[in-house]
Design a protein around this motif. Structure first.
Motif, mmCIF file in Angstrom:
data_model
loop_
_atom_site.group_PDB
_atom_site.id
_atom_site.type_symbol
_atom_site.label_atom_id
_atom_site.label_comp_id
_atom_site.label_asym_id
_atom_site.label_seq_id
_atom_site.Cartn_x
_atom_site.Cartn_y
_atom_site.Cartn_z
ATOM 1 N N GLY A 88 10.598 -14.874 -2.817
ATOM 2 C CA GLY A 88 9.697 -13.650 -3.605
ATOM 3 C C GLY A 88 9.824 -12.396 -2.772
ATOM 4 O O GLY A 88 10.191 -11.406 -3.654
ATOM 5 N N SER A 89 9.901 -12.327 -1.294
ATOM 6 C CA SER A 89 10.122 -11.011 -0.746
ATOM 7 C C SER A 89 11.521 -10.728 -0.709
ATOM 8 O O SER A 89 11.811 -9.344 -1.023
ATOM 9 N N LEU A 90 12.540 -11.355 -0.594
ATOM 10 C CA LEU A 90 13.829 -11.026 -0.762
ATOM 11 C C LEU A 90 14.299 -10.483 -1.849
ATOM 12 O O LEU A 90 15.152 -9.801 -2.166
ATOM 13 N N TYR A 91 13.640 -11.145 -3.067
ATOM 14 C CA TYR A 91 14.309 -10.804 -4.173
ATOM 15 C C TYR A 91 13.205 -10.059 -5.189
ATOM 16 O O TYR A 91 13.666 -9.500 -6.263
ATOM 17 N N GLY A 92 12.057 -9.892 -4.693
ATOM 18 C CA GLY A 92 11.078 -8.995 -5.489
ATOM 19 C C GLY A 92 10.858 -7.469 -4.972
ATOM 20 O O GLY A 92 10.569 -6.755 -5.883
ATOM 21 N N TRP A 93 11.199 -7.525 -3.901
ATOM 22 C CA TRP A 93 11.301 -5.765 -3.286
ATOM 23 C C TRP A 93 12.509 -5.382 -3.797
ATOM 24 O O TRP A 93 13.742 -5.566 -3.499
ATOM 25 N N LYS A 105 0.824 -1.177 0.085
ATOM 26 C CA LYS A 105 -0.215 -0.114 -0.135
ATOM 27 C C LYS A 105 0.875 1.294 -0.032
ATOM 28 O O LYS A 105 0.320 2.485 -0.626
ATOM 29 N N ARG A 106 2.001 1.225 0.343
ATOM 30 C CA ARG A 106 3.042 2.285 0.548
ATOM 31 C C ARG A 106 3.529 2.583 -0.653
ATOM 32 O O ARG A 106 4.301 3.562 -0.719
ATOM 33 N N GLN A 107 3.656 1.621 -1.679
ATOM 34 C CA GLN A 107 4.119 1.926 -2.890
ATOM 35 C C GLN A 107 3.623 3.155 -3.496
ATOM 36 O O GLN A 107 2.550 3.588 -3.786
ATOM 37 N N GLY A 108 4.753 3.933 -4.158
ATOM 38 C CA GLY A 108 4.186 5.167 -4.638
ATOM 39 C C GLY A 108 4.200 6.370 -4.125
ATOM 40 O O GLY A 108 3.920 7.621 -4.460
ATOM 41 N N THR A 109 4.400 6.079 -2.442
ATOM 42 C CA THR A 109 4.650 7.222 -1.617
ATOM 43 C C THR A 109 5.887 8.045 -1.704
ATOM 44 O O THR A 109 7.003 7.156 -1.840
ATOM 45 N N THR A 110 6.074 8.961 -1.311
ATOM 46 C CA THR A 110 7.411 9.777 -1.376
ATOM 47 C C THR A 110 8.112 9.341 -0.389
ATOM 48 O O THR A 110 9.323 9.509 -0.839
ATOM 49 N N GLU A 111 7.855 8.801 0.835
ATOM 50 C CA GLU A 111 8.867 8.291 1.922
ATOM 51 C C GLU A 111 9.037 6.804 1.677
ATOM 52 O O GLU A 111 9.999 6.298 2.539
ATOM 53 N N PHE A 112 8.459 6.128 0.845
ATOM 54 C CA PHE A 112 8.639 4.741 0.606
ATOM 55 C C PHE A 112 9.334 4.608 -0.862
ATOM 56 O O PHE A 112 8.558 4.352 -1.852
ATOM 57 N N PRO A 113 10.795 4.516 -0.915
ATOM 58 C CA PRO A 113 11.291 4.183 -2.285
ATOM 59 C C PRO A 113 11.279 2.719 -3.106
ATOM 60 O O PRO A 113 11.828 2.498 -4.148
ATOM 61 N N VAL A 160 9.248 -0.865 -4.734
ATOM 62 C CA VAL A 160 8.256 -1.270 -5.130
ATOM 63 C C VAL A 160 8.591 -2.848 -5.272
ATOM 64 O O VAL A 160 9.645 -3.400 -5.189
ATOM 65 N N PHE A 161 7.323 -3.570 -5.199
ATOM 66 C CA PHE A 161 7.288 -5.208 -5.332
ATOM 67 C C PHE A 161 7.342 -5.489 -6.870
ATOM 68 O O PHE A 161 6.467 -5.390 -7.490
ATOM 69 N N ASP A 162 8.333 -6.056 -7.402
ATOM 70 C CA ASP A 162 8.540 -6.505 -8.862
ATOM 71 C C ASP A 162 8.064 -8.122 -8.627
ATOM 72 O O ASP A 162 9.125 -8.727 -8.327
ATOM 73 N N GLU A 163 7.087 -8.562 -8.959
ATOM 74 C CA GLU A 163 6.602 -9.902 -8.937
ATOM 75 C C GLU A 163 7.602 -10.753 -9.900
ATOM 76 O O GLU A 163 7.731 -12.031 -9.595
ATOM 77 N N GLU A 164 7.806 -10.263 -10.922
ATOM 78 C CA GLU A 164 8.884 -11.035 -12.029
ATOM 79 C C GLU A 164 10.264 -11.352 -11.263
ATOM 80 O O GLU A 164 10.656 -12.386 -11.285
ATOM 81 N N LYS A 165 10.783 -10.444 -10.683
ATOM 82 C CA LYS A 165 11.968 -10.543 -10.270
ATOM 83 C C LYS A 165 11.925 -11.585 -9.023
ATOM 84 O O LYS A 165 13.060 -12.238 -8.572
#
Length: 579
Positions: A101-106, A53-61, A63-68
């Motif tokens: 997925g968390s380790l490599y996707g974020w 939910k925090r993706q896209g906010t200025t204080e949270f740089p 993103v979760f990339d499902e492919e990666k």
């Protein structure tokens, strides 16, 4: 509660998403209560969903990339297979999708580089740890986008590290696709296309200089007593863009080592007490309120239950192990992932010690009355001193503790005690030479008296003549404490009650916690108790100093008022006969 059999297995419903989406799906199922998990795993899943939910906010740089996130999973399922057991294909389970997925996707929204630099994966034995280590090592050397990658499989001893490394070699040798691209030698696995390699390393390796870490995976850090190898690895990753260090382990009985530090840090981050966006934690364990004899709770520590291990087998193992104290403790520690102290005679369970991890700022203790205590050493050993403060209006005490140890003992390094870390934290003074001079204890009490109202100092009269004479000459009141069952037993019982109530505030002093953790009891024929230490190399000097002080503090802590409530009684009242 008696053990009972059931068939426990996680199966995906017909509405399950594609494998690429399982990381988030697992988090949703756990938070919704549809997958049974420990409190800390639920918190990790909530963290993931909140971060989405925090993706896209200025204080949270990030993103979760499902492919990666799915790339290493796809690699492992396509090319890797456990060398032991009858497995024709490796299929990672939803909880493993969540971790990998968390380790490599974020990743960072601008650079695409990984968010997490370190991760603790804390699960019970036989939950696919070896396969995960091998698969991620092979992916890290070949498909992680790092030229000249160095992947290290790490353990407390080279013998243990090579066991893991040999499994990785076997995984290559039995896969035609992997064997075509990886070159296996006795001491390394090479991926020549990117000039990368996988090597085993250990705390007892002859050479640890010159490492250049892209991926490091520590096996069973519950055995580690110091940070030597961990610090070497952390300091070797400066040249890498997105290095990753993983600690994959079960619980253990070493409660004063790095694992306990990471465990407590993880608990604080997952609960929101502190913030660190670069550390990942998956902590599968029984919760404090769970009954270890209830198999319905065991899946919390064993998310692979029904896949790589079966509940009926665990129940059969438990029924046999619970009759033998040592085997019972091992089952609870390794299979249920609950920290258990070494030795059935241990004075306090670990969860009780943890109950007392509160803090009181030192400034708030200034001016309060307190009792000192000390325990002097035999030659090359610990000397300890403390101040114990009854907290006014409460059935609670606060403790300030300090220790000294000679350099000669540190140089021997027989016990793998993190002396330097304790010294850097201000908990210990390493004294030049072969023994601790008693003048140092004298100087410590004199310095403390400038801030705190030390009413008396309690001590073991053995070997204390000169120090007692000096302290008395300064003006302190000294109180000898005979080291016998009759004198120490009541203080021990009273102090235990305070610990059970979570009423001993020692400000997270790791060294004092280690002392307390090393205490076991001996009894005389009348069931009177005295403390002694567990094992040859464990020490209780800091606890002995505290117990000496408590023989006085327990009398001044509280007294019932006429109305039946509890009233604080100051030492000055006691000295004046209760006026």
């Amino acid at each position: 509660m008696s053990s009972r059999s059931s068939k426990t297995k996680i199966t995906l419903p017909l509405t399950a998403p594609s494998p690429k989406l399982l990381t988030t799906w697992y988090a949703q199922q756990v938070v919704a209560g549809k997958i049974v998990a420990s409190q800390k795993v639920r918190q990790a899943c909530k963290r993931h969903l909140n971060d989405l939910k925090r993706q896209g906010t200025t204080e949270f740089p990030w993103v979760f990339d499902e492919e990666k996130g799915h790339r290493p999973i796809r690699f492992m399922e396509q090319f890797c297979r456990p060398s032991q057991g009858n497995y024709r294909q490796l299929v990672l389970q939803p909880w493993q999708h969540f971790i990998i997925g968390s380790l490599y996707g974020w990743v960072h929204k601008d650079t695409g580089l990984r968010r997490f630099r370190e991760g603790l994966i804390f699960v019970g034995r036989k939950n696919g740890k070896t396969t995960k280590v091998s698969g991620l090592s092979l992916y890290g050397a070949s498909k992680d986008g790092e030229r000249g990658a160095r992947v290290y499989q790490l353990a407390n001893s080279m013998k243990q590290a090579r066991l893991q490394f040999d499994e990785c070699k076997a995984m290559v040798q039995q896969s035609p696709a992997l064997a075509k691209h990886f070159r296996v030698t006795r001491d390394a696995i090479f991926f020549d296309k990117t000039l990368s390699k996988i090597e085993p390393q250990a705390s007892d390796s002859e050479r640890l200089d010159g490492l250049n870490t892209h991926l490091a995976i520590f096996d069973e850090i519950h055995e580690y007593r110091d940070y030597k190898l961990i610090n070497v690895i952390k300091n070797s990753r400066g040249a890498r863009q997105q290095p990753l260090i993983l600690y994959i382990t079960t619980a253990g009985t070493v409660l004063d080592g790095p694992l306990m530090d990471y465990y407590e840090l993880g608990a604080d981050i997952l609960s929101g007490a502190i913030t660190n966006e670069r550390l990942f934690f998956f902590m599968a364990e029984l919760d404090p309120e769970d009954d270890v004899e209830d198999p319905a709770t065991w899946i919390k520590a064993n998310p692979n239950l029904g896949v790589s291990l079966q509940l009926d087998d665990m129940i059969e193992e438990w029924e046999r192990a619970k009759l033998i104290p040592a085997e019972r403790s091992d089952f609870i520690t390794k299979r249920l992932n609950v920290f258990v102290k070494a030795g059935e005679e241990s004075w306090l369970p670990w969860e009780v010690i943890q109950r007392n991890n509160g803090e009181i700022p030192i400034e708030e203790l200034e001016g309060l009355e307190c009792v000192g205590g000390f325990d002097l050493s035999d030659t090359q050993d610990f000397t300890a001193a403390c101040l114990e403060f009854p907290i006014p209006g409460e059935r609670k005490v606060a403790v300030i503790s300090h220790s000294w140890v000679p350099q000669a003992k540190v140089a021997l390094d027989q016990e793998k005690i993190p002396f330097r870390e304790y010294e850097e934290a201000g908990l210990l003074t390493i004294v030049p030479g072969d023994y601790v001079r008693h003048e140092l204890v004298y100087e410590w009490f004199v310095k403390q008296a400038e801030r705190f109202a030390i009413t008396k100092i309690a001590y073991d009269p053995a070997k204390a003549f000169e120090l007692v004479k000096a302290l008395t000459g300064y003006g302190f009141e000294l109180k000898p404490v005979r080291q016998g069952f009759i004198t120490l037993g009541p203080a021990l019982d009273h102090l235990q009650e305070l610990f059970l109530d979570g009423a001993v505030v020692y400000n997270n002093n790791r060294l004092l916690r280690w002392y307390i953790n090393n205490v076991k009891l001996v009894e005389d024929r009348n069931r009177n108790k005295m403390p002694t230490k567990i094992g040859k190399y464990r020490r209780i000097d800091g606890f002995a100093a505290l117990l000496n002080a408590h023989t006085e503090v327990m009398h001044m802590l509280t007294t019932p008022s006429p109305g039946g409530s509890i009233e604080f009684v100051s030492i000055s009242k006691l000295l004046k006969g209760g006026e």
